[in-house]
Design an enzyme around this catalytic site. Sequence first.
Site, short mmCIF file in Angstrom:
data_model
loop_
_atom_site.label_atom_id
_atom_site.label_comp_id
_atom_site.label_asym_id
_atom_site.label_seq_id
_atom_site.Cartn_x
_atom_site.Cartn_y
_atom_site.Cartn_z
N MET A 21 82.65 10.58 2.34
CA MET A 21 83.46 11.47 1.69
C MET A 21 83.34 10.98 0.14
O MET A 21 84.22 11.34 -0.46
CB MET A 21 84.95 11.57 1.93
CG MET A 21 85.05 11.82 3.52
SD MET A 21 86.72 12.58 3.89
CE MET A 21 87.62 11.23 3.47
N HIS A 25 81.11 2.69 -2.07
CA HIS A 25 81.21 1.46 -2.39
C HIS A 25 80.15 0.45 -1.77
O HIS A 25 79.13 1.11 -1.12
CB HIS A 25 82.62 0.83 -1.87
CG HIS A 25 82.98 1.28 -0.46
ND1 HIS A 25 82.40 0.79 0.39
CD2 HIS A 25 84.06 2.00 -0.22
CE1 HIS A 25 83.04 1.15 1.71
NE2 HIS A 25 83.91 2.00 1.07
N GLY A 27 80.11 -1.01 0.91
CA GLY A 27 80.00 -0.81 2.45
C GLY A 27 79.01 0.40 2.79
O GLY A 27 78.25 0.42 3.67
N HIS A 28 79.23 1.46 1.95
CA HIS A 28 78.38 2.70 2.01
C HIS A 28 76.82 2.31 1.71
O HIS A 28 75.79 2.74 2.39
CB HIS A 28 78.70 3.96 1.03
CG HIS A 28 80.02 4.57 1.37
ND1 HIS A 28 81.14 4.30 0.53
CD2 HIS A 28 80.66 5.16 2.31
CE1 HIS A 28 82.34 4.76 0.98
NE2 HIS A 28 81.85 5.39 2.07
N LYS A 140 84.20 -0.02 10.63
CA LYS A 140 85.71 0.01 10.13
C LYS A 140 86.47 0.88 10.81
O LYS A 140 87.49 0.63 11.17
CB LYS A 140 85.83 -0.21 8.70
CG LYS A 140 87.15 -0.14 7.98
CD LYS A 140 87.22 -0.14 6.73
CE LYS A 140 87.25 1.29 6.21
NZ LYS A 140 88.37 1.99 6.55
N GLN A 144 86.88 6.37 14.99
CA GLN A 144 85.86 7.41 14.65
C GLN A 144 84.33 7.50 15.13
O GLN A 144 83.82 8.37 15.54
CB GLN A 144 85.81 7.45 13.08
CG GLN A 144 84.79 8.37 12.50
CD GLN A 144 84.96 8.44 10.84
OE1 GLN A 144 85.67 9.20 10.38
NE2 GLN A 144 84.07 7.63 10.07
N LEU A 175 86.13 -3.31 2.87
CA LEU A 175 85.82 -2.49 2.08
C LEU A 175 86.15 -1.01 2.34
O LEU A 175 85.99 -0.45 3.49
CB LEU A 175 84.33 -2.57 1.44
CG LEU A 175 83.87 -3.78 0.97
CD1 LEU A 175 82.47 -3.52 0.29
CD2 LEU A 175 84.74 -4.29 0.13
N SER A 177 87.18 3.21 0.48
CA SER A 177 87.56 4.04 -0.89
C SER A 177 89.10 3.97 -1.07
O SER A 177 89.50 4.33 -2.12
CB SER A 177 87.06 5.43 -0.48
OG SER A 177 85.79 5.34 -0.08
O1 PAF Z 1 84.42 8.37 7.42
C1 PAF Z 1 84.36 9.13 6.59
O2 PAF Z 1 84.22 8.77 5.36
C2 PAF Z 1 84.57 10.56 7.07
O3 PAF Z 1 85.62 10.59 8.11
C3 PAF Z 1 83.37 11.37 7.62
C4 PAF Z 1 82.55 10.62 8.79
C5 PAF Z 1 82.22 11.40 6.32
C6 PAF Z 1 83.52 12.86 8.07
O4 PAF Z 1 84.08 13.36 6.96
#
Ligand code: PAF
Length: 270
Positions: A21, A25, A27-28, A140, A144, A175, A177
Site C-alpha cells: 500500500m 520501508h 521491510g518492503h 508481520k 493476512q 517495521l 508504515s
Molecule cells: O499488507 C499490505 O500492505 C496490504 O494488506 C496488501 C497485501 C498490499 C493488500 O492491500
Amino acid sequence: MRAWADWVKKKNQSLGFVPTMGALHAGHASLIYRAKKENDKVVVSIFVNPAQFGPHEDFSRYPRPFEEDRKLCASLGVDALYHPSSEDIYPQGYRTYVNVEGLSDLWCGRFRPGHFRGVATVVLKLLQTTFADRAYLGEKDYQQLMIIRRMARDLNLPQRIIGCPTLREKDGLALSSRNQYLSPIERAQAAILYRSLNTAAKKIKSGETVSRALSSARRNILSVPQSKIDYIALVDGESLEELKTPRPGARIISAVWIGKTRLIDNIKLV
Ligand code: PAF
C-alpha cells in the site's frame, strides 16, 4: 499491466510480485530483494485499498508518498510499478468479493470486520492482473499471510505465496508504515510489544504455562500509559486456532494500541 506481464511471459521469464500500500520501508525493500533474487523480473504494486479499511479507520490519512516510493523502487531495480486507481480496481458496478471463511473472522477480523474480505479481494485481483509466478508478503501481517495462502490453495491459484521474515528496528519494533503515526514518546514505548512477546515466548519454552506467560505480557504492555490490547494469544501456526499448550509451529500473535496507533506483531515459538 497485463500487456507488460504478457511480454514477460512471452520471453519465458519468471515474474515476482510484491503487493504493497506504499509508504515503503526497509521491510518492503527486503521483500523486493528476495523477489529479485528468485525471479527474472519484479513488479511492485502500490494501492491503498479502500475495501480493507473500516468506516472509522485511517484510509484518508494513510501515508501516500508516491514519488519517494517510486524512487526507492527504481533504486532497488524494480522492473514495473503498478499503481492503479480505485476505479481501475473497483469500477462502477463492482460486486465481487472473496471471503476466506473462518480464518477471516478470527483475531484482527473480530476487531476489523470486513478487513480480510477487502485484503483477499484485492490480492486476488492483483495476482490476476500481474500474472506473477510468486508473491512475497511479510510475516508481520501473519493472519493476512495465512488467509492469502488459504485463498491461493482453495482457488487453485498458480502463484506461490512466499512469507518473508519481519524486519525490526534496533529495539525490536516491527517495521510498519503505520509506525510514523507514533509520537516520539509513543515510538519509544512501542518497543514494549516485541519485548513482551519475546519474553513470553522464552517463558513458554522454558516450561511456564501459556496463560501465566501471556498474563505477564499483558501486564507489561498495559504498564504503558494509553495502551490497549485487542488480543494477545498463542495460536496454531496455520489454522490460527487458540492453543492452551505449545506445539511445533505455534505463534504468539498480538494487536495492541499505543495511543491512537494500532500495532500488530507476532513471534514463532521455536
Ligand atoms: O499488507 C499490505 O500492505 C496490504 O494488506 C496488501 C497485501 C498490499 C493488500 O492491500
